[in-house]
Write an enzyme that holds these catalytic residues in place. Structure first.
Site, PDB file in Angstrom:
ATOM      1  N   ILE A 373       0.830  -1.204   0.000  1.00 44.93           N
ATOM      2  CA  ILE A 373       0.000   0.000   0.000  1.00 44.93           C
ATOM      3  C   ILE A 373       0.861   1.249   0.000  1.00 44.93           C
ATOM      4  O   ILE A 373       0.695   2.123  -0.845  1.00 44.93           O
ATOM      5  CB  ILE A 373      -0.956  -0.003   1.211  1.00 44.93           C
ATOM      6  CG1 ILE A 373      -1.948  -1.169   1.106  1.00 44.93           C
ATOM      7  CG2 ILE A 373      -1.715   1.319   1.287  1.00 44.93           C
ATOM      8  CD1 ILE A 373      -2.906  -1.252   2.283  1.00 44.93           C
ATOM      9  N   SER A 374       1.774   1.350   0.941  1.00 40.09           N
ATOM     10  CA  SER A 374       2.603   2.545   1.020  1.00 40.09           C
ATOM     11  C   SER A 374       3.841   2.233   1.843  1.00 40.09           C
ATOM     12  O   SER A 374       3.877   1.284   2.627  1.00 40.09           O
ATOM     13  CB  SER A 374       1.825   3.705   1.648  1.00 40.09           C
ATOM     14  OG  SER A 374       2.610   4.878   1.709  1.00 40.09           O
ATOM     15  N   ASN A 375       4.863   3.070   1.657  1.00 43.28           N
ATOM     16  CA  ASN A 375       6.122   2.956   2.387  1.00 43.28           C
ATOM     17  C   ASN A 375       6.283   4.131   3.327  1.00 43.28           C
ATOM     18  O   ASN A 375       5.751   5.218   3.087  1.00 43.28           O
ATOM     19  CB  ASN A 375       7.311   2.922   1.421  1.00 43.28           C
ATOM     20  CG  ASN A 375       7.567   1.528   0.891  1.00 43.28           C
ATOM     21  OD1 ASN A 375       7.762   0.591   1.661  1.00 43.28           O
ATOM     22  ND2 ASN A 375       7.559   1.378  -0.430  1.00 43.28           N
ATOM     23  N   GLY A 376       7.039   3.912   4.388  1.00 44.85           N
ATOM     24  CA  GLY A 376       7.375   4.971   5.312  1.00 44.85           C
ATOM     25  C   GLY A 376       8.805   4.821   5.777  1.00 44.85           C
ATOM     26  O   GLY A 376       9.547   3.954   5.315  1.00 44.85           O
ATOM     27  N   TYR A 378       9.907   4.049   8.845  1.00 44.37           N
ATOM     28  CA  TYR A 378      10.130   2.914   9.752  1.00 44.37           C
ATOM     29  C   TYR A 378       9.756   1.577   9.125  1.00 44.37           C
ATOM     30  O   TYR A 378      10.263   0.547   9.522  1.00 44.37           O
ATOM     31  CB  TYR A 378       9.321   3.112  11.030  1.00 44.37           C
ATOM     32  CG  TYR A 378       9.907   4.126  11.962  1.00 44.37           C
ATOM     33  CD1 TYR A 378      10.892   3.770  12.866  1.00 44.37           C
ATOM     34  CD2 TYR A 378       9.488   5.445  11.933  1.00 44.37           C
ATOM     35  CE1 TYR A 378      11.442   4.693  13.724  1.00 44.37           C
ATOM     36  CE2 TYR A 378      10.029   6.387  12.785  1.00 44.37           C
ATOM     37  CZ  TYR A 378      11.008   6.006  13.691  1.00 44.37           C
ATOM     38  OH  TYR A 378      11.544   6.925  14.534  1.00 44.37           O
ATOM     39  N   VAL A 381       3.311  -0.502   4.744  1.00 43.79           N
ATOM     40  CA  VAL A 381       1.941  -0.937   4.987  1.00 43.79           C
ATOM     41  C   VAL A 381       1.524  -1.798   3.804  1.00 43.79           C
ATOM     42  O   VAL A 381       1.677  -1.391   2.644  1.00 43.79           O
ATOM     43  CB  VAL A 381       0.990   0.259   5.166  1.00 43.79           C
ATOM     44  CG1 VAL A 381      -0.428  -0.233   5.437  1.00 43.79           C
ATOM     45  CG2 VAL A 381       1.469   1.155   6.294  1.00 43.79           C
ATOM     46  N   LYS A 396       0.690  -3.002   9.115  1.00 47.13           N
ATOM     47  CA  LYS A 396       1.816  -2.076   9.195  1.00 47.13           C
ATOM     48  C   LYS A 396       3.002  -2.813   9.786  1.00 47.13           C
ATOM     49  O   LYS A 396       2.954  -3.263  10.932  1.00 47.13           O
ATOM     50  CB  LYS A 396       1.440  -0.867  10.066  1.00 47.13           C
ATOM     51  CG  LYS A 396       2.524   0.187  10.173  1.00 47.13           C
ATOM     52  CD  LYS A 396       2.041   1.379  10.991  1.00 47.13           C
ATOM     53  CE  LYS A 396       3.092   2.464  11.081  1.00 47.13           C
ATOM     54  NZ  LYS A 396       2.613   3.631  11.854  1.00 47.13           N
ATOM     55  N   ASP A 490       1.072  14.752  15.135  1.00 42.41           N
ATOM     56  CA  ASP A 490       1.498  14.614  13.739  1.00 42.41           C
ATOM     57  C   ASP A 490       0.297  14.725  12.812  1.00 42.41           C
ATOM     58  O   ASP A 490       0.151  13.945  11.868  1.00 42.41           O
ATOM     59  CB  ASP A 490       2.218  13.281  13.534  1.00 42.41           C
ATOM     60  CG  ASP A 490       3.055  13.279  12.259  1.00 42.41           C
ATOM     61  OD1 ASP A 490       3.370  14.370  11.760  1.00 42.41           O
ATOM     62  OD2 ASP A 490       3.388  12.196  11.756  1.00 42.41           O
TER      63      ASP A 490
END
EC number: 2.7.11.1
Length: 1309
Positions: A373-376, A378, A381, A396, A490
């Protein structure tokens, strides 16, 4: 009356009267009301007797005294005599041992009871009775009124006065500390020991997330009590509310957790209650108010005498009503006996199995990964599916090594506890957590619509109503969090997810803090300043553009930092960019603490109420900031004057995501270019650095337990629920069954998606059993085993077709074809009038709201091979944005009636089968009704009816012999349309005519891939790739719900519903290969001189020939495609189709280049320069991205490009707000090469605002969480550099005139 009695009476009057002004307080010898020896201890201090008011009523109490004299305590001097004992009074404070009952409750410990005679005479009793009961003043011997101000007790209990003053609290605590110094010191010492022993950092974290959050709150309550005791602010009312909070937390622990750790919480609550019990009882006695007690007693007496007819034994009745006649041991013994000695209830083997499985801790093997789904910074997901329940979740994965080396293990536990405990329709819910060798995993609900940052990136500024709805729903989420003491820290559009209904869910609590939950007794003077500085950090945390000034100054922060971020978010919603930016953190922070906000002017000026709200939210001082005093300050602002706060979930959102399938993640930006995390668990890890707290991370919330147990239970129960099985499960199991055995062998190991069947109407709703649904929702869930192919028959549709049976019909294999009705193939010159007028007619659907299913076409010979390998073509097949029979894992997820328009009509003799798509996919378990919709107006799949067998056309290398044309199909009465394709003409004797292709038919599939909703160039590309053989699936227009209507008067207002063109990859395919595929496809640009042996002449547009165009490459785009409705464009504009990728270099997407997000450390990026090459970096063991604050500032930042505003054409819009809300699709179609003529003159201030909005590169994430990587965005001047023609693609039969294709709002439409 004799003289002695008179003198005694006058002397008594003197003793009871108060001193006059300027006279000191008289304090005589104190005499005890308790018979006994004189007490050697200090005499009890009296009430401060200040500011006597002449002529006051005896019923008045010294509540409103001067603050200057608040601390003047006229204590009684030490003297011989007796004292009355507090221990002799009941806890209610109204009992004495005086012989006269009339005085028993007349005075409290604050009265001068020591001055009363021990044995009053009848005259004295008469006088005292009159003195205490009458409202008349008594003349003393000096002629003055007596008493001027009666020394009543100042009660701090609820309901006695409208407000409680701080000086009263401080004064009472002085009395309390002076009288009971050991009790105060003992409580404070025990509280300090309690905090030392049970603080979250002093012991291992609890494994249960709900109990972990409750543990945080209990510790915060104890810490707050210790602080208030040191500041002399504790009252009996405070202890009462503290007890209520503890009981509430204890109740939540019992109701929401099945863990054995509940006993620890019970022990913790009992210890804290024991610590505060003695001070609470003492303060209750000191604060007893006889006036209030008498009023309550009179009311109770009147009720008892009149209502219940009680005539005798009234005191005993009152004692019973007050609960003083009960024996506390009688209530405690049964409870302890129940907890310790109660035998367990007998359980059946089935229930024991269910309990054992529901309590089993989840693990990674329980889920199958679908896609990223997506990267971050840390971790990443992923979209996953539970192997048993077949429900979808978002998981996550956080790298453990990153957390250990950054010393943030405790923070990830805080995030888990918050997500597990939170139960709010506007907050993402978590279901379970577990650890793997390299990761800590949190399984949360999957929110399909992406985030608001991507929406802003594609759409630009939001309309005011849309921004108001998003902002209001975030305010409700923030109100819920702040009530539990949670500070998000945040808040930004990236963390505001959009559900499939267009509502908001707040997520990402990785930086959140848990403070003290809201308490009514904290509303004292100075509490706002204290709460505003609740936390102090040594480093700045958060996203730079949204960090409040107090965080930058490290002055301490609290809940007001969230309201500052909300002001920045609202500004970004309405303007399109953040109000503060800079090339370096120092420049950005300098603007935050000093710069004034720049506001757009002219037509783009914000409404006055919105500007005022933003201004008050962005106050530098947290004490002056709106929302610091409570959420009600924000909710009462005029900006929300006409908003129904209680009905936000019932409000219809303007933007509703259009999902193609249940595994559609195209609304999310994967950010693969910025972050890369290995999904394998086989990499080397340093186990020696493993934390002892990490094994406690695995937990299972009550939501997941209920879902899992319900699936186990329903799987073995007979139910009429209509369900189907996903194709991914078919692909995994790979077994064959006959039609007879398939209906009989229903086993518990197969978990299927839930459906509610009523004839052919299939509905479902929120699958969370504990949350009440709206009236239009069905709160049902069924995970029973049902056949793999199930479709509802036509019994309520609008389109033609015989009425099918009311019971669902299960079709296995390839059924008999429909009755042959061979139509006469017309010649190109003899097309029907309806078909000939398709290009200028408005096609609409009048079957909105009908519930139908979507057939999945089955190839011949695949009838019984249900679990076999799938064909390559259906593997790539997708459902269109308007519906259609999709391959892959099923049809598209339906939308509301305002978004989807066409209804699929399945006749009883339909020969194809496919999976049904539910409005609420049970694979996507939502915590509330806001995530998925189940209203009856949801169309399961809205396009065509019965599909014929595929028509295979073999060409000899010259041509196919047919032409096709794109048409607009409007959705209902709206201006939103999709592009469909019809066979325009078929040549006599051509291969197309021999294969059975007919003019006027609607083309649904080309080579097994759905073309419904694709733009014309995509369809042409599929044809050109076919070579000498092409497979088409068509259906007659009369068999669909498409109706021919009058021509559109204003085609400029049409909005095209776009869909991303992407192919599905197998789950086991290595993700690294996608890059090479993408590069290889970008190099193979289609040439205009070749026809690929098809006879179809093709003219390329500029965006199609670009390597980055999504119409050129079939590989999925790494960024989120533009899915928002397109804006208004002129009717005479000839344009290339808009790019579906916001990050594409195509000039047809100015929104992609203009409305870009702020970058991590470089506020302004070069627009025309090439992307900076990434320098190679040695792979570190921990894969930790460096903190942006640790990066040195860039010596030479890239130059700022001039404002691209002149490049925007004058697009007619109905209002300035809608003009700002134009999306990338419409801006792309409305782009002209000679855009110079459409420029508008603007002032320097407006150009600066536009430049700030259009030149900000991609947004940054948190300083602690994310690294700084600059991304280059592109501008319009590239359009001239391409040198490619912008003509409209044309398709025609060889030798005939080319037919323009309706790609957008052209004159031919």
């Amino acid at each position: 009356m004799d003289e002695s009695s008179l003198l005694r009476r006058r002397g008594l009057q003197k003793e009871l009267s108060l001193p006059r002004r300027g006279r000191g307080c008289r304090s005589g010898n104190r005499k005890s009301l308790v018979v006994g020896t004189p007490s050697p201890t200090l005499s009890r201090p009296l009430s401060p007797l200040s500011v006597p008011t002449a002529g006051s009523s005896p019923l008045d109490s010294p509540r409103n005294f001067s603050a200057a004299s608040a601390l003047n305590f006229p204590f009684a001097r030490r003297a011989d005599g007796r004292r009355w004992s507090l221990a002799s009074l009941p806890s209610s404070g109204y009992g004495t041992n005086t012989p006269s009952s009339t005085l028993s409750s007349s005075s409290s410990s604050r009265e001068r009871l020591h001055q009363l005679p021990f044995q009053p005479t009848p005259d004295e009793l008469h006088f005292l009775s009159k003195h205490f009961r009458s409202s008349e003043n008594v003349l003393d011997e000096e002629g003055g009124r007596s008493p001027r101000l009666r020394p009543r007790s100042r009660s701090l209990s609820p309901g006695r006065a409208t407000g409680t003053f701080d000086n009263e609290i401080v004064m009472m605590n002085h009395v309390y500390r002076e009288r009971f110094p050991k009790a105060t010191a003992q409580m404070e010492g025990r509280l300090q020991e309690f905090l030392t022993a049970y603080a979250p950092g002093a012991r291992l974290a609890l494994a249960d997330g709900v109990l972990g959050f409750i543990h945080h709150q209990i510790v915060e309550l104890a810490r707050d009590c210790l602080a208030k005791s040191g500041e002399n602010l504790v009252t009996s009312r405070y202890f009462l509310e503290m007890q209520e909070k503890l009981e509430r937390l204890l109740q939540d622990a019992h109701e929401r957790s099945d863990s054995e750790e509940v006993s620890f919480i019970v022990q913790l609550v009992r210890k804290l209650l024991i610590i505060i019990s003695r001070p609470a009882r003492l303060l209750e006695c000191l604060e007893f108010d006889p006036e209030e007690f008498y009023h309550l007693l009179e009311a109770a007496e009147g009720h008892a005498r009149e209502g219940q007819g009680i005539k005798t034994d009234l005191p005993q009745y009152i004692i019973g009503q007050l609960g003083l006649a009960k024996d506390p041991l009688e209530e405690m013994v049964p409870l302890s006996h129940l907890e310790e000695e109660q035998p367990p209830a007998p359980e059946s083997p089935e229930s024991r199995a269910l309990v054992g499985q529901s309590r089993r801790k989840p693990c990674e093997s329980d889920f199958e990964t679908i896609k990223l789904i997506s990267n971050g910074a840390y971790g990443a997901v992923y979209l996953v599916r539970h192997r048993d329940t077949r429900q979808r979740f978002a998981i996550k994965k956080i790298n453990k090594q990153n957390l250990i080396l950054r010393n943030q293990i405790q923070q990830v536990f805080v995030e888990r506890d918050i997500l597990t405990f939170a139960e709010n329709p506007f907050v993402v819910s978590m279901f379970c957590s577990f650890e793997t060798r390299r990761h800590l995993c949190m399984v949360m609900e999957y929110v399909e619509g992406g985030d608001c940052a991507t929406l802003l990136k594609n759409m630009g500024p939001l309309p005011v109503d849309m921004a108001r709805l998003y902002f209001a729903e975030t305010v409700l989420a923030l109100e819920y969090l702040h009530n539990y003491g949670i500070v998000h820290r945040d808040l930004k559009p990236d963390n505001l997810l959009i559900t499939s209904l267009g509502h908001i869910k707040l997520t990402d609590f990785g930086l959140s803090k848990i403070g003290l939950m809201s308490m009514a007794t904290n509303l004292y003077e100075g509490h706002i300043e204290k709460d505003a500085r609740e936390f102090i950090d040594k480093q700045v945390c958060g996203t730079p553009e949204y960090i409040a000034p107090e965080v930058i100054f490290r002055q301490g922060y609290g809940k007001p930092v969230d309201w500052w971020a909300m002001g920045v978010v609202l500004y970004e919603f309405l303007v399109g960019c953040v109000p503060f930016f800079g090339d370096t953190p120092e420049e950005l922070f300098g603007q935050v603490v000093s710069d004034e906000i720049m506001w757009p002017e002219g037509d783009e000026a914000l409404p006055a109420d919105a500007q005022d709200l933003i201004t008050r939210l962005l106050r530098q001082s947290p004490l002056d900031r709106l929302g610091t005093g409570g959420t009600h300050e924000v909710k009462q602002h005029p900006f929300f004057l006409a908003l129904d706060w209680a009905g936000l979930l019932r409000h219809k959102a303007e933007f509703v995501p259009q999902l193609e399938a249940e595994d559609d993640t195209s609304y999310f930006d994967t950010r693969s270019e910025r972050y890369r995390h290995l999904g394998s668990e086989d990499d080397e890890t340093n186990d020696e650095e493993s934390s002892t707290e990490i094994p406690q991370f695995s937990s299972c919330s009550h939501r997941f337990s209920k879902v899992y147990s319900s699936s186990e239970f329903l799987a073995v129960q007979p139910t009429p629920t209509f369900a189907e099985r996903s194709f991914s499960e078919d692909r995994e199991e790979g077994w064959e069954r006959s039609e007879v055995d398939y209906g009989r062998r229903l086993s518990a190991d197969i978990r299927l998606r839930s459906w509610t069947s009523s004839g052919s109407s299939c509905q479902s709703s929120s699958s969370q059993p504990e949350r009440g649904p709206s009236p239009s929702l069905l709160n049902t869930i069924s995970l029973d085993t049902m056949p793999k192919f199930a479709f509802s028959s036509e019994d309520e549709g609008v389109g033609p077709g015989p009425a099918g049976p009311k019971r669902p019909v299960f079709i296995l294999g390839e059924p008999d074809p429909p009755p042959a009705a061979t139509p006469v193939m017309p010649k190109p010159s003899s097309l029907s009038a309806d078909t000939a007028a398709l290009s200028h007619a408005r096609l609409r659907s009048n079957s909105i709201g009908a519930r139908h299913s979507t057939p999945r076409p089955l190839d011949a010979g695949r009838g019984r091979r249900l679990g076999g390998p799938r064909d390559p073509a259906p593997e790539k097949s997708r459902a269109s944005s308007s519906g259609g029979s999709g391959g892959g894992s099923g049809g598209r997820v339906p939308k509301s009636a305002s978004v989807s328009a066409l209804s699929l009509i399945i006749t009883a003799d339909d020969g194809s089968g496919g999976p049904l798509m539910s409005p609420l996919s049970p694979r996507s378990l939502s915590s509330n009704p806001s995530s998925r919709d189940s209203s009856p107006s949801r169309d399961p799949s809205p396009v065509c009816g019965s599909l014929r067998p595929p028509i295979v056309i073999h060409s000899s290398g010259k041509k196919y012999g047919f032409s096709l044309r794109a048409i607009r199909v409007y959705m209902g009465d709206s201006d939103v349309y999709t592009v469909h394709h019809v066979v325009w003409s078929v040549e006599d004797g051509s291969p197309a005519q021999e294969a059975g292709l007919r003019a006027g038919d609607l083309i649904t599939h080309i080579n097994g891939e759905s073309v419904l909703g694709l733009v014309h160039m995509d369809v042409v590309e599929l044809l050109l790739k076919s070579g000498n053989k092409i497979s088409l699936r068509t259906t007659a227009l009369e068999n669909t719900s498409i109706k021919v209507g009058p021509a559109r008067k204003n085609v400029a207002k049409g909005r095209m519903a776009r869909r991303s063109k992407r192919s599905r990859r197998r789950e086991t395919q290595d993700r690294r290969k996608s890059l090479f595929k993408k590069i290889s496809k970008q190099t193979s640009v289609l040439h205009t001189s070749r026809s690929f042996s098809s006879g179809l002449h093709h003219s390329l547009s500029s965006s199609e020939s670009l390597p980055g165009s999504p119409t050129h490459s079939l590989s999925p785009s790494p960024t989120t495609p533009c899915r928002s409705p397109a804006p208004d464009v002129p009717a005479d504009t000839t344009a290339s189709p808009p790019s579906a990728s916001p990050s594409s270099s195509s000039p047809a997407s100015p929104a992609a280049a203009g409305h870009t997000r702020p970058s991590s450390l470089h506020g302004l990026a070069a627009k025309l320069g090439p992307p900076r090459p990434k320098t190679g970096r040695r792979k570190s063991t921990s894969s930790i991205p460096p903190s942006p604050l640790a990066c040195p500032p860039i010596s030479a930042p890239p130059p700022r490009s001039p404002s691209p505003l002149p490049g925007h054409p004058p697009a007619p819009a109905r209002s300035p707000r809608l003009r700002r809300g134009q999306s990338a699709d419409k801006l792309g179609t409305g782009e002209r090469l000679d855009g110079e003529a459409g420029r508008r003159t603007r002032g320097p201030e407006a150009e600066l605002v536009v430049m700030r909005r259009l030149h900000l590169s991609e947004r940054r994430d948190s300083f602690k969480k994310q690294e700084a990587v600059q991304e280059v965005s592109f501008d319009e001047p590239q359009e001239e550099a391409t040198g490619l023609p912008t003509s409209v693609p044309q398709i025609a039969v060889e030798g005939e005139e080319a037919v323009p294709v309706a790609l957008g709002p052209t004159g031919r439409d």
